[in-house]
Design a protein around this motif. Structure first.
Motif, PDB file in Angstrom:
ATOM      1  N   ARG A   1       0.825  -1.205   0.000  1.00 38.56           N
ATOM      2  CA  ARG A   1       0.000   0.000   0.000  1.00 38.56           C
ATOM      3  C   ARG A   1       0.862   1.259   0.000  1.00 38.56           C
ATOM      4  O   ARG A   1       1.841   1.375   0.724  1.00 38.56           O
ATOM      5  CB  ARG A   1      -0.937  -0.005   1.214  1.00 38.56           C
TER       6      ARG A   1
ATOM      7  N   GLN B   1      -3.226   5.452  -0.039  1.00 34.80           N
ATOM      8  CA  GLN B   1      -4.095   4.588   0.764  1.00 34.80           C
ATOM      9  C   GLN B   1      -3.809   4.741   2.256  1.00 34.80           C
ATOM     10  O   GLN B   1      -3.730   3.770   2.994  1.00 34.80           O
ATOM     11  CB  GLN B   1      -3.915   3.125   0.336  1.00 34.80           C
ATOM     12  N   ARG B   2      -3.652   5.970   2.677  1.00 33.66           N
ATOM     13  CA  ARG B   2      -3.288   6.226   4.064  1.00 33.66           C
ATOM     14  C   ARG B   2      -4.343   5.701   5.035  1.00 33.66           C
ATOM     15  O   ARG B   2      -4.013   5.111   6.073  1.00 33.66           O
ATOM     16  CB  ARG B   2      -3.089   7.733   4.262  1.00 33.66           C
ATOM     17  N   ASP B   3      -5.620   5.899   4.713  1.00 37.64           N
ATOM     18  CA  ASP B   3      -6.679   5.452   5.614  1.00 37.64           C
ATOM     19  C   ASP B   3      -6.656   3.936   5.786  1.00 37.64           C
ATOM     20  O   ASP B   3      -6.841   3.426   6.899  1.00 37.64           O
ATOM     21  CB  ASP B   3      -8.045   5.892   5.076  1.00 37.64           C
ATOM     22  N   ASP B   4      -6.416   3.194   4.701  1.00 34.68           N
ATOM     23  CA  ASP B   4      -6.366   1.735   4.790  1.00 34.68           C
ATOM     24  C   ASP B   4      -5.190   1.276   5.638  1.00 34.68           C
ATOM     25  O   ASP B   4      -5.313   0.343   6.447  1.00 34.68           O
ATOM     26  CB  ASP B   4      -6.259   1.127   3.390  1.00 34.68           C
TER      27      ASP B   4
ATOM     28  N   SER C   1     -12.722   2.447  10.255  1.00 28.19           N
ATOM     29  CA  SER C   1     -12.935   2.405   8.808  1.00 28.19           C
ATOM     30  C   SER C   1     -14.194   3.166   8.416  1.00 28.19           C
ATOM     31  O   SER C   1     -14.212   3.859   7.391  1.00 28.19           O
ATOM     32  CB  SER C   1     -13.014   0.952   8.323  1.00 28.19           C
TER      33      SER C   1
ATOM     34  N   LYS D   1     -14.142  10.959   4.369  1.00 26.69           N
ATOM     35  CA  LYS D   1     -13.863  11.109   2.942  1.00 26.69           C
ATOM     36  C   LYS D   1     -15.093  11.580   2.182  1.00 26.69           C
ATOM     37  O   LYS D   1     -15.015  12.474   1.341  1.00 26.69           O
ATOM     38  CB  LYS D   1     -13.373   9.780   2.376  1.00 26.69           C
TER      39      LYS D   1
END
Length: 589
Positions: free
Chosen positions: A399, A404-407, A434, A441
């Motif tokens: 990643r 994809q910082r949130d993931d 999540s 977002k």
């Protein structure tokens, strides 16, 4: 519907609820041999794993075998997957230990009684999810949450097996830090024989699949790394360890006597206070078991170009766990390793699971004495190797932090919280995190000014394409649903852009990406229409989907708009061009 008509309809549809019946109706003799072979092979793989997972769950060894009987038969009857094998699994065993250990000491009758309560609650929750069509709740468990949870659970399971692996007595704490610290501080007290058997078992379990594959290729060159024969390592290692203990008498902790015979069927104990305390854990176990099982079943079905029925899986898994509750077992789910063995051993129907259950019955009736000398260190090695196969650290490496910082944050947070705080809290926190990232977002939607691609009916971003625009029209596309979390943001951005563009007379909201407008969003559109009107700007909409239009009409928005609702942005622009050319208002629709 009249009772007689309902009854006839139910008779016509009953094969949908008992998938095994039509399979048996069309069962052919050529299917029998592959199913028998697969069932026997899966049984040989299941036996050492079931005993190992029973110790991991804190229940007597026979309970692990009991969890392979009625649950396996019930899933074969109700399940929609032809290859999924249901029974004891490592992750469920870990979650049972975390939920039950605070209420009763492990390996006791009271502890086993509490595990049956969790079984029953898990089964009931799954059936209620089916009745209320809430299977979609599993979508709350995003891939980063599941990956973080599984990785952390695997680490917890490996650490929990260290006392059996080293022979050092386990402490009273279930904390991962406390267990590691206690093992390191007392490393000098490790039993050489337990370490020798444990390390030897680990090496053998990792090496045997390759050795078996190379040996089998001498007779059948097409044998793959996934062939069922390569999965027999645990059975071979367990048999070799029993033989060593019998021949040389190593002093290590062993399983001891395992009662022979089939389980006695009895209901779980009822204590209202206990049931309420266990309910949150049971809900999480139900969700995780369903996600794990459905994912495995869907993966195997895709190989056969078939599919599994998500609703039917809830019924099947619910029935399997209720069966486990009445047969002195603990929560069950689909097993990745045993299902893979079943598939690659050539199973064609769920009859292979029934054959496997018969193999377990034979072991319980006649061969429980073979487990007496089975070392705990071997069981620990079997568990360790099984869960190492579940770990997947590749997403953390692949990643991109910027994209994809949130993931990445969700996966790390879930994993760390499960490791150091608790399974239920860590998993729940991962879900909340999540969802929070998703809301954050969507609360900052992308708003793009669009224009017409030359000589087409298509509209694209003015920043990315060479497009045509009208000087007095501001066409903005919202790439998000319009609801309470982002309505104010959208309103503010629309007003600011309209004010910055001094010659704007018409604002067009392009709704190609809008699938829902809630009550807050409707109120926002009404306010936006009034605010723009005061500035001499009309508000129009285009590309409104059929699913959204009833909400707009219920709020009487089409009648209130100073502009119009156009079928497409192309029609809207043509109307604005006509009005600019004729210096007139909107034509009648």
């Amino acid at each position: 519907m009249r009772p007689a008509l309902w009854f006839r309809t139910g008779l016509r549809d009953w094969p949908n609820y008992l998938p095994l019946v039509p399979i048996l109706q069309h069962y052919q003799r050529r299917d029998l041999a592959p199913d028998i072979t697969a069932g026997i092979v899966v049984g040989m793989v299941t036996i050492p794993q079931a005993v190992a997972y029973a110790f991991l769950a804190g229940v007597p060894p026979q309970s692990g075998l009991y969890a392979c009987l009625l649950p396996m038969l019930l899933y074969a009857v109700f399940g929609s997957s032809r290859h999924l094998v249901v029974g004891p699994v490592a992750v469920a065993a870990l979650m049972v230990t975390a939920a039950v250990s605070e209420h009763s000491p492990k390996y006791s009758d009271a502890y086993l009684g509490i595990t049956t309560v969790i079984c029953l609650q898990t089964g009931i929750i799954m059936l209620l999810m089916r009745l209320t069509r809430m299977g979609g709740l599993i979508n709350l468990l995003s891939h980063p949450v599941i990956t973080g949870f599984i990785n952390a659970a695997a680490i917890l399971i490996i650490i929990s097996q260290l006392p059996a692996f080293t022979g050092i007595e386990a402490g009273s704490s279930n904390s991962v830090v406390a267990t590691l610290t206690q093992q390191l501080l007392h490393l000098s007290d490790a039993q050489p024989s337990a370490l020798l058997i444990g390390v030897g078992s680990l090496v053998a379990l990792f090496a045997l699949p390759g050795l078996i594959r190379r040996a089998a290729r001498r007779w059948r060159p097409q044998v793959s790394s996934d062939h069922a024969l390569t999965k027999l390592g645990p059975m071979l290692v367990a048999a070799a360890a029993v033989l060593l203990i019998w021949l040389f008498g190593f002093e290590v902790a062993v399983v001891g006597d395992v009662p022979s015979g089939l389980p006695s069927f009895s209901p779980p104990p009822f204590d209202a206070t206990l049931w309420l305390e266990l309910l949150p854990s049971s809900m999480i176990i139900a969700l995780v078991a369903y996600v794990e099982s459905y994912s495995i079943g869907a993966n195997l079905a895709a190989r056969e170009k078939t599919r599994v029925n998500s609703h039917q899986e809830l019924i099947a898994l619910g029935a399997a766990n209720i069966g486990a509750a009445f047969s002195a077992a603990y929560p069950v789910a689909g097993s990745f390793s045993r299902s893979s063995v079943n598939y690659f051993a050539g199973a064609r129907t769920p009859m292979s699971s029934i054959i496997c259950a018969l193999v377990i019955v034979a072991v319980l009736l006649f061969f429980t004495g073979l487990f007496t000398l089975l070392p705990h260190a071997v069981l620990a090695a079997i568990v360790m190797v099984s869960v190492i196969g579940l770990m997947d650290m590749s997403p953390l490496r692949r990643r991109n932090w910027k994209l994809q910082r949130d993931d990445v944050l969700t996966e790390y947070a879930t994993m760390l919280l499960v490791l150091f705080v608790g399974v239920e809290i860590g998993l729940a926190a991962g879900v909340i995190l999540s969802v929070a990232f998703f809301i954050r977002k969507s609360s900052q939607p992308n708003i793009t000014q669009v224009g017409r691609l030359a000589n087409t009916e298509h509209f694209r971003s003015i920043k990315r394409y060479d497009v045509e625009t009208l000087p007095n029209v501001l066409a903005l596309r919202v790439d998000e649903n319009i609801y309470f979390a982002n309505a104010t943001q959208i309103e503010d951005k629309f007003l600011k852009r309209a004010q910055r563009r001094k010659n704007t007379r018409h604002l067009l909201l392009v709704c190609t990406s809008v699938n829902m407008v809630d009550a807050t969003g409707l109120q926002m559109l009404q306010r936006l229409n009034a605010s723009l009107s005061q500035s001499g700007v009309t508000l129009s909409l285009s590309d409104v989907k059929g699913i959204v239009m009833p909400s707009l009409e219920a709020a009487n928005l089409p009648a209130q708009l100073t502009g119009r609702i156009f079928f497409t942005a192309d029609r809207a622009m043509k109307e604005f061009e006509r009005m600019a050319r004729d210096n007139s208002d909107f034509a009648d629709a």
